[in-house]
Scaffold this motif. Sequence first.
Motif, PDB file in Angstrom:
ATOM      1  N   LEU A  46       4.472  -2.785   5.071  1.00  0.00           N
ATOM      2  CA  LEU A  46       4.264  -3.001   3.895  1.00  0.00           C
ATOM      3  C   LEU A  46       2.677  -2.547   3.426  1.00  0.00           C
ATOM      4  CD1 LEU A  46       5.446  -6.534   2.804  1.00  0.00           C
ATOM      5  CD2 LEU A  46       6.508  -4.529   2.267  1.00  0.00           C
ATOM      6  N   SER A  47       1.858  -2.870   4.780  1.00  0.00           N
ATOM      7  CA  SER A  47       0.541  -2.288   4.708  1.00  0.00           C
ATOM      8  C   SER A  47       0.460  -0.770   4.539  1.00  0.00           C
ATOM      9  CB  SER A  47      -0.464  -2.578   5.672  1.00  0.00           C
ATOM     10  OG  SER A  47      -0.372  -4.240   5.712  1.00  0.00           O
ATOM     11  N   ILE A  48       1.218  -0.214   5.314  1.00  0.00           N
ATOM     12  CA  ILE A  48       1.203   1.660   5.140  1.00  0.00           C
ATOM     13  C   ILE A  48       1.660   1.875   3.583  1.00  0.00           C
ATOM     14  CG2 ILE A  48       2.638   3.370   5.708  1.00  0.00           C
ATOM     15  CD1 ILE A  48       3.273   2.270   8.491  1.00  0.00           C
ATOM     16  N   SER A  49       2.571   1.079   3.132  1.00  0.00           N
ATOM     17  CA  SER A  49       2.725   1.402   1.606  1.00  0.00           C
ATOM     18  C   SER A  49       1.537   1.165   0.921  1.00  0.00           C
ATOM     19  CB  SER A  49       3.791   0.529   1.100  1.00  0.00           C
ATOM     20  OG  SER A  49       4.980   0.845   1.568  1.00  0.00           O
ATOM     21  N   PHE A  50       0.814   0.065   1.048  1.00  0.00           N
ATOM     22  CA  PHE A  50      -0.315  -0.247   0.036  1.00  0.00           C
ATOM     23  C   PHE A  50      -1.397   0.928   0.268  1.00  0.00           C
ATOM     24  CE2 PHE A  50      -4.245  -2.632  -0.030  1.00  0.00           C
ATOM     25  CZ  PHE A  50      -4.067  -3.339  -1.147  1.00  0.00           C
ATOM     26  N   SER A  51      -1.654   1.074   1.540  1.00  0.00           N
ATOM     27  CA  SER A  51      -2.948   1.873   1.948  1.00  0.00           C
ATOM     28  C   SER A  51      -2.542   3.444   1.494  1.00  0.00           C
ATOM     29  CB  SER A  51      -3.185   2.031   3.275  1.00  0.00           C
ATOM     30  OG  SER A  51      -4.286   2.647   3.551  1.00  0.00           O
ATOM     31  N   ALA A  52      -1.359   3.866   1.704  1.00  0.00           N
ATOM     32  CA  ALA A  52      -1.206   5.214   1.177  1.00  0.00           C
ATOM     33  C   ALA A  52      -1.246   5.161  -0.544  1.00  0.00           C
ATOM     34  CB  ALA A  52       0.414   5.545   1.465  1.00  0.00           C
ATOM     35  N   PHE A  53      -1.042   4.261  -1.241  1.00  0.00           N
ATOM     36  CA  PHE A  53      -1.023   4.295  -2.584  1.00  0.00           C
ATOM     37  C   PHE A  53      -2.691   4.248  -3.104  1.00  0.00           C
ATOM     38  CE2 PHE A  53      -2.182   2.093  -6.456  1.00  0.00           C
ATOM     39  CZ  PHE A  53      -0.995   2.620  -7.394  1.00  0.00           C
ATOM     40  N   TRP A  54      -3.418   3.444  -2.453  1.00  0.00           N
ATOM     41  CA  TRP A  54      -4.711   3.252  -2.862  1.00  0.00           C
ATOM     42  C   TRP A  54      -5.717   4.485  -2.137  1.00  0.00           C
ATOM     43  CZ3 TRP A  54      -5.863   0.759  -6.933  1.00  0.00           C
ATOM     44  CH2 TRP A  54      -5.391  -0.429  -7.263  1.00  0.00           C
ATOM     45  N   LEU A 100       7.055   7.947   0.477  1.00  0.00           N
ATOM     46  CA  LEU A 100       6.550   7.147   1.545  1.00  0.00           C
ATOM     47  C   LEU A 100       6.427   5.708   1.416  1.00  0.00           C
ATOM     48  CD1 LEU A 100       5.263   7.164   4.695  1.00  0.00           C
ATOM     49  CD2 LEU A 100       3.035   7.612   3.308  1.00  0.00           C
ATOM     50  N   ALA A 101       5.709   5.226   0.289  1.00  0.00           N
ATOM     51  CA  ALA A 101       5.704   3.957  -0.037  1.00  0.00           C
ATOM     52  C   ALA A 101       6.863   3.121   0.074  1.00  0.00           C
ATOM     53  CB  ALA A 101       4.609   3.633  -1.143  1.00  0.00           C
ATOM     54  N   THR A 102       7.976   3.614  -0.939  1.00  0.00           N
ATOM     55  CA  THR A 102       9.068   3.104  -1.003  1.00  0.00           C
ATOM     56  C   THR A 102       9.793   2.917   0.223  1.00  0.00           C
ATOM     57  OG1 THR A 102       9.163   4.027  -3.240  1.00  0.00           O
ATOM     58  CG2 THR A 102      11.312   3.043  -2.385  1.00  0.00           C
ATOM     59  N   VAL A 103       9.874   3.897   0.980  1.00  0.00           N
ATOM     60  CA  VAL A 103      10.582   3.851   2.250  1.00  0.00           C
ATOM     61  C   VAL A 103       9.975   2.711   3.270  1.00  0.00           C
ATOM     62  CG1 VAL A 103      11.241   5.157   4.579  1.00  0.00           C
ATOM     63  CG2 VAL A 103      11.616   6.381   2.275  1.00  0.00           C
ATOM     64  N   LEU A 131       9.933  -7.136  -3.746  1.00  0.00           N
ATOM     65  CA  LEU A 131       8.799  -6.709  -4.994  1.00  0.00           C
ATOM     66  C   LEU A 131       8.185  -5.520  -4.652  1.00  0.00           C
ATOM     67  CD1 LEU A 131       8.038  -7.430  -7.789  1.00  0.00           C
ATOM     68  CD2 LEU A 131       6.391  -9.042  -6.699  1.00  0.00           C
ATOM     69  N   VAL A 132       7.693  -5.465  -3.352  1.00  0.00           N
ATOM     70  CA  VAL A 132       6.864  -4.190  -3.211  1.00  0.00           C
ATOM     71  C   VAL A 132       7.926  -2.884  -2.962  1.00  0.00           C
ATOM     72  CG1 VAL A 132       5.803  -2.853  -1.202  1.00  0.00           C
ATOM     73  CG2 VAL A 132       5.154  -5.411  -1.636  1.00  0.00           C
ATOM     74  N   THR A 133       8.693  -3.029  -2.426  1.00  0.00           N
ATOM     75  CA  THR A 133       9.740  -1.988  -2.662  1.00  0.00           C
ATOM     76  C   THR A 133      10.522  -1.360  -4.107  1.00  0.00           C
ATOM     77  OG1 THR A 133      10.651  -2.554  -0.669  1.00  0.00           O
ATOM     78  CG2 THR A 133      11.961  -1.017  -1.749  1.00  0.00           C
TER      79      THR A 133
END
Length: 404
Positions: free
Chosen positions: A225-233, A377-380, A287-289
């Motif tokens: 989940l942190s990979i998703s979060f950090s890739a976005f920001w 990437l974030a979704t996966v 919810l993140v996905t």
Amino acid sequence: MNTPIATPTVSRWVIFILAIGAGLSVASIYYAQPLLPLMGTNLHLSIEGMGLVPTLTQAGYALGILFLLPLGDRYDRRLLILVKSAALSLFLLMCSLTAGLHSLLLASLLIGMAATMAQDIVPAAAILAPQGQQGKTVGTVMTGLLLGILLSRTVSGVVGDAFGWRVMYQLAAASIAFIGVVMWAVLPRFAIPSTLSYPALMRSMAHLWIRYPALRRAALAQGFLSISFSAFWSTLAVMLFERYHLGSAVAGGFGIAGAAGALAAPLAGGLADKLGAGKVTQLGAALVTASFALMFLMPALGTHGQLILIALSAVGFDLGLQSSLVAHQNLVYSLEPQARGRLNALLFTVIFVGMALGSAIGSKVYALTGWSGVVALATVCGGIALLIRVFDRAGITSTQAQNG
């Protein structure tokens, strides 16, 4: 030898100061994200070079959690907070004076390590809390920490737009120096809970990691989940600048949307009591996905619609991420209460390794495939975290059985 804490002397004012300290210290590792275009222009950095700044900061935080956080079981936390606040203030000032990529990356790494002061403050609040009010007290400090994470982007974006990125880091250095002195003045001395040597503390962490599969699953799920979060920001500011010609202030403004989602996350604690922490981790990951997947609809919308959709997604995935984190902490802390500090260090080490990977991979994916690649990437990664939690029913059941 330090004396035990007299909890009746602890006031709401002290807890409020701790909340501010946690927020300001953790904010130090996020100030850079909206400022990356300004840094890149000023220092002539490539997209990959800009992406290394949050990567090294997150990696430093992970290293600090792993190697410095266990010291809280061996030394007075008041002294550790003072030393780290002085170091963090110095490193922030050093960052504001850098003239090239290599010195910027070194400063970023050191800022991340010293910013683990936030993770010393949270257990300090738990120790100081009056009997029966530990949850409320820690929740107050965690709210300050979460606001620091999300509003840091808004503040740095506005200040960077108005005065430049170097001024933002100088103001950050001054704020850390000030709150460090205040915490030194108001905090009592803390009893030292362990006489283990530093090598013994580190060996005990390795044993905890091996002993508890539930810890490993929680860390891996939250790490994805942190990979998703950090890739976005880590790529948002660059994308907004290139696609919409919007400055760092607008990029930072999206942090307000994230804060709205994160502020609702403390409700996850009560929800975990009703549904079980394992169920809340599943709901958070889902919810993140779903929030990231919504951004696949951007090409069908106009400019304003796209920006609104990004803001709504930020609310959703920040709520999901923070809710999942609260539930994962509940699961991990229940494994061995007397080792909560070291369990926390292990959990957050993996989380911030995920943050660092998200920054590095996200920047590379953005350079190669654009924003749609970052969304994919974030979704996966969110989907992988969801799968870990969905197929962990047996692990959750065994953990609950262990704890009666």
